[in-house]
Design a protein around this motif. Sequence first.
Motif, mmCIF file in Angstrom:
data_model
loop_
_atom_site.group_PDB
_atom_site.id
_atom_site.type_symbol
_atom_site.label_atom_id
_atom_site.label_comp_id
_atom_site.label_asym_id
_atom_site.label_seq_id
_atom_site.Cartn_x
_atom_site.Cartn_y
_atom_site.Cartn_z
ATOM 1 N N GLU A 22 0.819 -1.296 0.079
ATOM 2 C CA GLU A 22 -0.039 0.038 0.028
ATOM 3 C C GLU A 22 0.804 1.173 0.038
ATOM 4 O O GLU A 22 1.490 1.484 1.034
ATOM 5 C CB GLU A 22 -1.137 -0.005 1.278
ATOM 6 N N GLY A 23 1.081 1.839 -1.204
ATOM 7 C CA GLY A 23 1.836 3.106 -1.164
ATOM 8 C C GLY A 23 3.394 2.499 -1.261
ATOM 9 O O GLY A 23 3.713 1.646 -1.607
ATOM 10 N N PRO A 24 4.044 3.118 -0.274
ATOM 11 C CA PRO A 24 5.545 2.803 0.362
ATOM 12 C C PRO A 24 5.518 1.613 1.217
ATOM 13 O O PRO A 24 6.582 1.263 1.703
ATOM 14 C CB PRO A 24 6.268 3.931 0.832
ATOM 15 N N VAL A 25 4.410 1.228 1.625
ATOM 16 C CA VAL A 25 4.333 0.453 2.947
ATOM 17 C C VAL A 25 4.115 -1.063 2.326
ATOM 18 O O VAL A 25 3.318 -1.444 1.887
ATOM 19 C CB VAL A 25 3.394 0.657 3.893
ATOM 20 N N CYS A 26 4.923 -2.035 2.792
ATOM 21 C CA CYS A 26 5.224 -3.412 2.789
ATOM 22 C C CYS A 26 4.215 -4.213 3.667
ATOM 23 O O CYS A 26 4.422 -3.924 4.889
ATOM 24 C CB CYS A 26 6.406 -4.098 2.613
ATOM 25 N N THR A 40 4.218 -4.917 9.079
ATOM 26 C CA THR A 40 4.336 -3.730 8.336
ATOM 27 C C THR A 40 5.850 -3.535 8.266
ATOM 28 O O THR A 40 6.552 -3.554 9.013
ATOM 29 C CB THR A 40 3.517 -2.651 8.221
ATOM 30 N N HIS A 41 6.263 -2.774 6.958
ATOM 31 C CA HIS A 41 7.600 -2.169 6.929
ATOM 32 C C HIS A 41 7.372 -0.761 6.252
ATOM 33 O O HIS A 41 6.874 -0.842 5.122
ATOM 34 C CB HIS A 41 8.669 -2.976 5.864
ATOM 35 N N ASP A 42 7.485 0.270 6.855
ATOM 36 C CA ASP A 42 7.542 1.756 6.336
ATOM 37 C C ASP A 42 8.738 2.434 6.519
ATOM 38 O O ASP A 42 9.220 2.652 7.559
ATOM 39 C CB ASP A 42 6.196 2.220 7.210
ATOM 40 N N PRO A 43 9.355 2.450 5.308
ATOM 41 C CA PRO A 43 10.807 3.136 5.284
ATOM 42 C C PRO A 43 10.520 4.601 5.628
ATOM 43 O O PRO A 43 11.677 4.927 6.168
ATOM 44 C CB PRO A 43 11.093 2.833 3.870
ATOM 45 N N ARG A 44 9.640 5.160 5.992
ATOM 46 C CA ARG A 44 9.457 6.459 6.159
ATOM 47 C C ARG A 44 9.599 6.824 7.772
ATOM 48 O O ARG A 44 9.849 7.764 8.279
ATOM 49 C CB ARG A 44 8.240 7.171 5.827
ATOM 50 N N ARG A 45 9.304 5.617 8.599
ATOM 51 C CA ARG A 45 9.524 5.630 10.144
ATOM 52 C C ARG A 45 10.961 5.485 10.682
ATOM 53 O O ARG A 45 11.776 4.676 9.969
ATOM 54 C CB ARG A 45 8.492 4.599 10.457
ATOM 55 N N ALA A 46 11.165 5.966 11.742
ATOM 56 C CA ALA A 46 12.323 5.745 12.353
ATOM 57 C C ALA A 46 12.452 4.080 12.724
ATOM 58 O O ALA A 46 13.621 3.671 12.924
ATOM 59 C CB ALA A 46 12.543 6.410 13.462
ATOM 60 N N SER A 93 0.957 -4.045 19.585
ATOM 61 C CA SER A 93 1.904 -3.763 18.711
ATOM 62 C C SER A 93 3.192 -3.600 19.101
ATOM 63 O O SER A 93 3.682 -3.257 20.400
ATOM 64 C CB SER A 93 1.489 -2.372 17.755
ATOM 65 N N VAL A 94 4.439 -3.837 18.430
ATOM 66 C CA VAL A 94 5.636 -3.738 18.583
ATOM 67 C C VAL A 94 6.375 -3.126 17.419
ATOM 68 O O VAL A 94 5.891 -3.715 16.252
ATOM 69 C CB VAL A 94 6.456 -5.222 18.941
ATOM 70 N N THR A 95 7.380 -2.281 17.481
ATOM 71 C CA THR A 95 7.934 -1.542 16.451
ATOM 72 C C THR A 95 9.606 -1.867 16.760
ATOM 73 O O THR A 95 10.027 -2.064 17.874
ATOM 74 C CB THR A 95 7.944 -0.135 16.271
ATOM 75 N N ASP A 137 11.106 -9.731 -0.389
ATOM 76 C CA ASP A 137 11.167 -9.238 -1.325
ATOM 77 C C ASP A 137 10.919 -7.522 -1.609
ATOM 78 O O ASP A 137 11.481 -6.698 -2.107
ATOM 79 C CB ASP A 137 10.687 -9.595 -2.666
ATOM 80 N N CYS A 138 9.632 -7.410 -0.987
ATOM 81 C CA CYS A 138 9.147 -5.800 -0.908
ATOM 82 C C CYS A 138 10.022 -4.930 -0.172
ATOM 83 O O CYS A 138 10.428 -3.933 -0.706
ATOM 84 C CB CYS A 138 7.844 -5.930 -0.400
ATOM 85 N N THR A 139 10.432 -5.364 1.072
ATOM 86 C CA THR A 139 11.205 -4.557 1.816
ATOM 87 C C THR A 139 12.668 -4.391 1.294
ATOM 88 O O THR A 139 13.449 -3.468 1.665
ATOM 89 C CB THR A 139 11.343 -5.263 3.237
ATOM 90 N N SER A 140 13.128 -5.294 0.264
ATOM 91 C CA SER A 140 14.225 -5.140 -0.491
ATOM 92 C C SER A 140 14.342 -4.206 -1.644
ATOM 93 O O SER A 140 15.281 -4.057 -2.311
ATOM 94 C CB SER A 140 14.873 -6.621 -0.882
#
Length: 144
Positions: A22-26, A40-46, A93-95, A137-140
Amino acid sequence: MRLLLALLFLPLPAMAWEAYVEGPVCILSHDTEQHRTRVTHDPRRALPYAIEITRVGSTWDNTGNFAIQFDGPAQLTISTDRHQISGDSATLSVTDTGFGNVLNGLAGNHTANAILGDQVLAIPLSGAAPEVNRFRDCTSGLGA
């Protein structure tokens, strides 16, 4: 007969693991009648990786550390005290910066037991491995 045909076309809850974007989120998700699990993997988050486990029709009691115990050929237990519980107490949740152990556990085992205090929620992992690979694959940056 019409009733039977109508029942066949009713939407049913997804029972399979699924990786998608979904957008940039895997996203890697799995829904059952008892829970919704979402990685989820959201490269915009710390802390770009997150797991959310929502109990359907029930809540989490925020007591003690959270652990995921993977049962199967690649047994593993991961625990943390950095979990969060949603305002309605339904979602835990855990990040983190990486989820290699979580993804390995999801892909290589039969069941994941989400444990918080005395509460244990069994999450079936049948069919998770290929979707975990798609998520990786998506996160890569290879797409899902």
